[in-house]
Design an enzyme around this catalytic site. Structure first.
Site, PDB file in Angstrom:
ATOM      1  N   CYS A 119       0.842  -1.172   0.000  1.00  0.00           N
ATOM      2  CA  CYS A 119       0.000   0.000   0.000  1.00  0.00           C
ATOM      3  C   CYS A 119       0.888   1.235   0.000  1.00  0.00           C
ATOM      4  O   CYS A 119       2.108   1.137   0.066  1.00  0.00           O
ATOM      5  CB  CYS A 119      -0.814   0.001   1.283  1.00  0.00           C
ATOM      6  SG  CYS A 119      -1.564  -1.593   1.625  1.00  0.00           S
ATOM      7  N   HIS A 154       5.313 -29.829 -26.291  1.00  0.00           N
ATOM      8  CA  HIS A 154       5.287 -30.653 -25.078  1.00  0.00           C
ATOM      9  C   HIS A 154       4.163 -30.212 -24.149  1.00  0.00           C
ATOM     10  O   HIS A 154       4.392 -29.949 -22.978  1.00  0.00           O
ATOM     11  CB  HIS A 154       6.650 -30.591 -24.376  1.00  0.00           C
ATOM     12  CG  HIS A 154       7.760 -31.033 -25.264  1.00  0.00           C
ATOM     13  ND1 HIS A 154       8.008 -32.360 -25.545  1.00  0.00           N
ATOM     14  CD2 HIS A 154       8.657 -30.321 -25.984  1.00  0.00           C
ATOM     15  CE1 HIS A 154       9.027 -32.446 -26.393  1.00  0.00           C
ATOM     16  NE2 HIS A 154       9.444 -31.220 -26.669  1.00  0.00           N
ATOM     17  N   GLU A 159       6.618 -11.766 -22.445  1.00  0.00           N
ATOM     18  CA  GLU A 159       6.192 -10.400 -22.133  1.00  0.00           C
ATOM     19  C   GLU A 159       4.908 -10.049 -22.894  1.00  0.00           C
ATOM     20  O   GLU A 159       4.010  -9.413 -22.347  1.00  0.00           O
ATOM     21  CB  GLU A 159       7.342  -9.428 -22.471  1.00  0.00           C
ATOM     22  CG  GLU A 159       7.060  -7.970 -22.262  1.00  0.00           C
ATOM     23  CD  GLU A 159       6.628  -7.579 -20.845  1.00  0.00           C
ATOM     24  OE1 GLU A 159       6.739  -8.390 -19.926  1.00  0.00           O
ATOM     25  OE2 GLU A 159       6.120  -6.452 -20.692  1.00  0.00           O
ATOM     26  N   LYS A 217       1.505  -8.998 -20.967  1.00  0.00           N
ATOM     27  CA  LYS A 217       0.813  -7.717 -21.234  1.00  0.00           C
ATOM     28  C   LYS A 217      -0.666  -7.978 -21.491  1.00  0.00           C
ATOM     29  O   LYS A 217      -1.529  -7.287 -20.986  1.00  0.00           O
ATOM     30  CB  LYS A 217       1.420  -7.078 -22.469  1.00  0.00           C
ATOM     31  CG  LYS A 217       2.155  -5.803 -22.514  1.00  0.00           C
ATOM     32  CD  LYS A 217       2.652  -5.033 -21.396  1.00  0.00           C
ATOM     33  CE  LYS A 217       2.917  -5.661 -20.122  1.00  0.00           C
ATOM     34  NZ  LYS A 217       3.978  -5.338 -19.304  1.00  0.00           N
ATOM     35  N   ASN A 233       1.606  -0.447   5.995  1.00  0.00           N
ATOM     36  CA  ASN A 233       2.026  -1.115   4.764  1.00  0.00           C
ATOM     37  C   ASN A 233       2.819  -2.340   5.190  1.00  0.00           C
ATOM     38  O   ASN A 233       3.705  -2.240   6.041  1.00  0.00           O
ATOM     39  CB  ASN A 233       2.902  -0.154   3.945  1.00  0.00           C
ATOM     40  CG  ASN A 233       3.342  -0.763   2.631  1.00  0.00           C
ATOM     41  OD1 ASN A 233       2.819  -1.792   2.221  1.00  0.00           O
ATOM     42  ND2 ASN A 233       4.284  -0.122   1.986  1.00  0.00           N
ATOM     43  N   GLY A 234       2.505  -3.514   4.624  1.00  0.00           N
ATOM     44  CA  GLY A 234       3.207  -4.738   4.997  1.00  0.00           C
ATOM     45  C   GLY A 234       2.212  -5.794   5.436  1.00  0.00           C
ATOM     46  O   GLY A 234       1.008  -5.646   5.239  1.00  0.00           O
ATOM     47  N   GLU A 286      -2.492  -9.044 -18.238  1.00  0.00           N
ATOM     48  CA  GLU A 286      -2.602  -7.954 -17.265  1.00  0.00           C
ATOM     49  C   GLU A 286      -3.736  -6.992 -17.579  1.00  0.00           C
ATOM     50  O   GLU A 286      -4.477  -6.601 -16.695  1.00  0.00           O
ATOM     51  CB  GLU A 286      -1.297  -7.129 -17.238  1.00  0.00           C
ATOM     52  CG  GLU A 286      -0.156  -7.794 -16.513  1.00  0.00           C
ATOM     53  CD  GLU A 286       1.099  -6.934 -16.559  1.00  0.00           C
ATOM     54  OE1 GLU A 286       1.687  -6.679 -15.506  1.00  0.00           O
ATOM     55  OE2 GLU A 286       1.519  -6.515 -17.663  1.00  0.00           O
ATOM     56  N   ARG A 310       0.874   1.906  -5.907  1.00  0.00           N
ATOM     57  CA  ARG A 310       1.075   0.806  -4.966  1.00  0.00           C
ATOM     58  C   ARG A 310      -0.206   0.048  -4.659  1.00  0.00           C
ATOM     59  O   ARG A 310      -0.184  -0.919  -3.883  1.00  0.00           O
ATOM     60  CB  ARG A 310       1.612   1.362  -3.645  1.00  0.00           C
ATOM     61  CG  ARG A 310       3.020   1.860  -3.756  1.00  0.00           C
ATOM     62  CD  ARG A 310       3.397   2.662  -2.534  1.00  0.00           C
ATOM     63  NE  ARG A 310       4.807   2.898  -2.510  1.00  0.00           N
ATOM     64  CZ  ARG A 310       5.683   2.204  -1.775  1.00  0.00           C
ATOM     65  NH1 ARG A 310       5.279   1.258  -0.974  1.00  0.00           N
ATOM     66  NH2 ARG A 310       6.961   2.475  -1.844  1.00  0.00           N
ATOM     67  N   LYS A 316       1.077  -1.307  -9.432  1.00  0.00           N
ATOM     68  CA  LYS A 316       2.291  -1.046 -10.218  1.00  0.00           C
ATOM     69  C   LYS A 316       3.520  -1.549  -9.482  1.00  0.00           C
ATOM     70  O   LYS A 316       4.453  -2.055 -10.094  1.00  0.00           O
ATOM     71  CB  LYS A 316       2.422   0.448 -10.509  1.00  0.00           C
ATOM     72  CG  LYS A 316       3.656   0.804 -11.277  1.00  0.00           C
ATOM     73  CD  LYS A 316       3.324   1.450 -12.589  1.00  0.00           C
ATOM     74  CE  LYS A 316       4.494   1.510 -13.525  1.00  0.00           C
ATOM     75  NZ  LYS A 316       4.521   0.351 -14.442  1.00  0.00           N
ATOM     76  N   TRP A 372      -3.751  -2.020  -1.301  1.00  0.00           N
ATOM     77  CA  TRP A 372      -3.852  -3.202  -2.160  1.00  0.00           C
ATOM     78  C   TRP A 372      -4.137  -4.339  -1.189  1.00  0.00           C
ATOM     79  O   TRP A 372      -3.317  -4.647  -0.320  1.00  0.00           O
ATOM     80  CB  TRP A 372      -2.543  -3.447  -2.913  1.00  0.00           C
ATOM     81  CG  TRP A 372      -2.628  -4.574  -3.895  1.00  0.00           C
ATOM     82  CD1 TRP A 372      -3.114  -4.515  -5.170  1.00  0.00           C
ATOM     83  CD2 TRP A 372      -2.194  -5.914  -3.690  1.00  0.00           C
ATOM     84  NE1 TRP A 372      -3.026  -5.746  -5.762  1.00  0.00           N
ATOM     85  CE2 TRP A 372      -2.462  -6.624  -4.888  1.00  0.00           C
ATOM     86  CE3 TRP A 372      -1.623  -6.611  -2.622  1.00  0.00           C
ATOM     87  CZ2 TRP A 372      -2.167  -7.985  -5.042  1.00  0.00           C
ATOM     88  CZ3 TRP A 372      -1.332  -7.956  -2.777  1.00  0.00           C
ATOM     89  CH2 TRP A 372      -1.594  -8.631  -3.977  1.00  0.00           C
TER      90      TRP A 372
HETATM   91  C1  G6P Z   1       4.040  -5.449 -10.727  1.00  0.00           C
HETATM   92  C2  G6P Z   1       3.675  -4.670 -11.976  1.00  0.00           C
HETATM   93  C3  G6P Z   1       4.484  -5.163 -13.171  1.00  0.00           C
HETATM   94  C4  G6P Z   1       5.971  -5.096 -12.852  1.00  0.00           C
HETATM   95  C5  G6P Z   1       6.300  -5.867 -11.576  1.00  0.00           C
HETATM   96  C6  G6P Z   1       7.726  -5.627 -11.127  1.00  0.00           C
HETATM   97  O1  G6P Z   1       3.588  -6.747 -10.846  1.00  0.00           O
HETATM   98  O2  G6P Z   1       2.294  -4.782 -12.239  1.00  0.00           O
HETATM   99  O3  G6P Z   1       4.213  -4.357 -14.309  1.00  0.00           O
HETATM  100  O4  G6P Z   1       6.693  -5.620 -13.916  1.00  0.00           O
HETATM  101  O5  G6P Z   1       5.449  -5.427 -10.512  1.00  0.00           O
HETATM  102  O6  G6P Z   1       7.860  -4.271 -10.767  1.00  0.00           O
HETATM  103  P1  G6P Z   1       9.233  -3.498 -10.707  1.00  0.00           P
HETATM  104  O7  G6P Z   1       8.853  -2.107 -10.309  1.00  0.00           O
HETATM  105  O8  G6P Z   1      10.060  -4.182  -9.667  1.00  0.00           O
HETATM  106  O9  G6P Z   1       9.843  -3.580 -12.056  1.00  0.00           O
END
Ligand code: G6P
Length: 615
Positions: free
Chosen positions: A2, A511, A488, A492, A103-104, A495, A27, A610, A77
């Protein structure tokens, strides 16, 4: 996981706290809340959902006019308990005297909750946080311990991670902050104090910062403050740092979503990442100079990261092993922190993180530091925890990334890893001067026109995306450097559009995943015209013969690809390194347009954050 922002001073709290929360929304955005001291009572406003919901609620409140001087705020979060108003922070103890934001994760919340219930304390939420505030309240209300001692007593009994800020109505001029495992920063300005889970809500007000270390608390009383230990009642030295860091207000420009803007920004961001970091014959990475002798003698390299940054790490492995001939292991930070990795002072650990605040990546760095390995941070946010906790590092310099799904940070991370691999190869004499020159020429000509030409394909990519928006599953397939691109691409799509997608090495698909293929299943193949080309054609045939839909991303005009594909994105002819970037950008656009077509919240997809600041 958070965001926390808190203020103590003479001004109206709400504008400062709401502005801070908006900066911290990366966050988490499940709920948001504020607690202020009004007429010696705690006034709490919380809302499920994003900060703008909270802002609306506050705008309608009378108390917002006279809330001067002391307030804490939080964007959540959800970990323990649903993301609703009841579970939103701040939380108070039963007496309503003590209120905190956290937070934590409090790992031993269950036995503590049972103990407090046995003392007839009633809980209002399902959160682990409420257990902590009730425990502080339990100690305080017994009347034996002071406010500060009660905080200390409670914190000494909890396991897990915390960054907290606490108010007590009995001490209207006081605020206590403490941390273990979750970063917390205190900003200081002539009798005013700003606390944040990172510097983003603070730097607008002051550049004088104290980074709290684990097991430290800041006790602010009036215009005085002390840094103390959580373990015992002793003062610690105040290490005030002057940071030179600016955060612009975020603006989407002509774009509807930040993600779209950030995809387009790659025309300049890749260039900015590389700018000034090489000459015609060598790579300059000044951030690593102090440790370069050790780095160049490395016997083994670990790369550790999460999410998209982990995919960049896979590309980094390919490049470093290819050019510098040093074995590289790429591990998810969440695994690395508990694995039995074999490290010593001849091991290099590269941590990659856009935000620099990802909890698992920070724990991985801490473990590597404990082993005596040399830690390198590749990070986008200067002054972040990753930048500060690694021995040395390189900033990706691609500007703030706001869309939750990472785009421009990924291509900048790859650019840095490319430079790093070349520099290491050069120092270890694994690359000829001629080859080095060729690579550096490629780098200096950053192919902005090629990126632009991919972006110009938007219209056709959008059309294609609409065609596939109702698919329920996708396979993304690539080989070598493009296997991480496939991973990736699939990430994407998952997500932001909530469509199930898997990335696989193109040949490995036989496989297992091939069992999923039917006439409804789109298969995205990444096909550069390189030594893997013929092999991938065979893999495409294997899917085609099972009637799977074929989408091809390629730089080849070969007729066979047009014949095999249902849809094709033709990229400009460049080189294999630039191809990785261009294919990535094309796939970012593809996911983006599918998500838009489905009406998804592209910048803040459901359930995500994020930066994941809990384990
Ligand atoms: C979250 C985000 C991703 C990101 C990952 C790692 O899961 O949604 O987009 O790649 O964290 O984040 P960082 O800031 O460590 O690259």
């Amino acid at each position: 996981m958070c965001g926390i922002v808190a203020y103590k001073g003479q001004k109206d709290c709400f504008p400062i706290l709401l502005d801070g929360l908006k900066k911290l929304e990366y966050r988490g955005y499940d709920s948001a809340g504020v607690a202020c001291l009004v007429n010696n009572k705690i006034d709490i406003t919380k809302r499920a959902g994003k900060v703008k919901e909270l802002e609306r609620a506050i705008a309608g409140k009378k108390s917002s006019k006279n809330c001067n001087g002391l307030g804490i705020a939080h964007t959540r979060w959800a970990t323990h308990g649903e993301p609703n108003q009841k579970n939103a922070h701040p939380h108070s103890d039963e007496s309503k005297k003590i209120t905190l934001v956290h937070n934590g994760i409090i790992e031993n919340y269950d036995p503590i909750k049972k103990f407090l219930r046995s003392k007839k304390i009633k809980f209002k939420s399902d959160t682990d946080t409420e257990v902590l505030v009730q425990l502080i309240g339990y100690f305080y209300n017994k009347g034996m311990l002071s406010f500060e001692q009660s905080v200390r007593a409670a914190l000494q009994r909890v396991d897990g991670a915390y960054g907290i800020v606490i108010l007590n109505t009995d001490f209207p001029d006081m605020m206590i902050a403490a941390r273990k495992g979750s970063p917390l920063v205190v900003g200081i300005k002539d009798g005013e104090f700003f606390i944040g889970s990172d510097v983003s809500p603070i730097v607008k007000h002051t550049q004088k910062i104290i980074y709290l270390n684990d097991s430290e608390m800041a006790v602010i009383d009036g215009t005085n403050y002390e840094i103390k230990s959580v373990d015992k009642d002793v003062s610690l030295p105040k290490k005030v740092e002057k940071i030179d860091y600016k955060i612009d207000d975020f603006d989407k420009g002509k774009f509807k979503y930040f993600m779209h803007k950030e995809i387009h920004e790659q025309v300049t961001t890749i260039h900015n990442t590389l700018k000034g970091r090489s000459t015609k014959s060598s790579v300059l990475l000044h951030g690593l100079s102090e440790y370069w002798e050790e780095i160049k003698a490395a016997e083994k390299i670990y790369i550790t990261a999460c999410g998209t940054s982990w995919h960049a790490g896979l590309i980094g492995k390919n490049l470093i092993e290819r050019f510098a001939e040093v074995p590289v292991h790429v591990e998810y930070a969440s695994e690395f922190r508990y694995n039995h990795s074999i490290m010593d002072n001849k091991t290099i650990v590269i941590a990659i993180s856009q935000s620099g605040e990802t909890a698992d990546t920070l724990a991985a760095i801490s473990k590597a530091n404990d082993f005596g390995a040399i830690t390198i941070g590749i990070c986008n946010v200067a002054g972040s925890s990753v930048s500060r906790e690694t021995n040395c590092g390189i900033h990706t310099r691609c500007g703030h990334e706001i869309g939750v799904a990472s785009t421009k940070a990924f291509t900048s991370q790859i650019s840095i890893l490319y430079l790093f691999a070349l520099k290491l190869a050069d120092s270890r004499k694994r690359i000829t001067k001629t080859d080095m020159k060729k690579h550096l020429e490629m780098i200096s000509d950053v192919h902005q026109k090629d990126i632009k030409s991919v972006l110009k394909k938007e219209k056709s990519i959008k059309k294609m995306a609409k065609k596939y928006q109702n698919a329920s599953d996708f396979l993304y397939l690539g080989r070598g450097l493009n296997f991480p691109v496939a991973l990736e691409g699939a990430l994407k799509l998952k997500e932001i559009s909530y469509i199930h997608a898997e990335g696989y090495p193109a040949a490995e698909m036989k496989h297992g995943p091939i069992a999923l293929v039917d006439k409804n299943m789109p298969n995205v193949f990444i096909v550069p015209k390189d030594k893997t080309y013929d092999k991938i054609i065979s893999n495409i045939e294997e899917i085609k013969s099972r009637k799977g839909k074929i989408i091809i991303v390629t730089d080849s005009k070969d007729k066979i690809l047009r014949d095999l594909s249902d849809d094709l994105i033709l990229l400009p002819k460049t080189n294999q390194y630039m191809f990785v970037m261009l294919a990535t950008i094309a796939l970012q656009l593809f996911s983006y347009f599918i998500a838009v077509a489905k009406g998804c919240d592209v910048d803040q997809p459901r359930n995500l954050a994020k930066s994941v600041t809990v384990e």
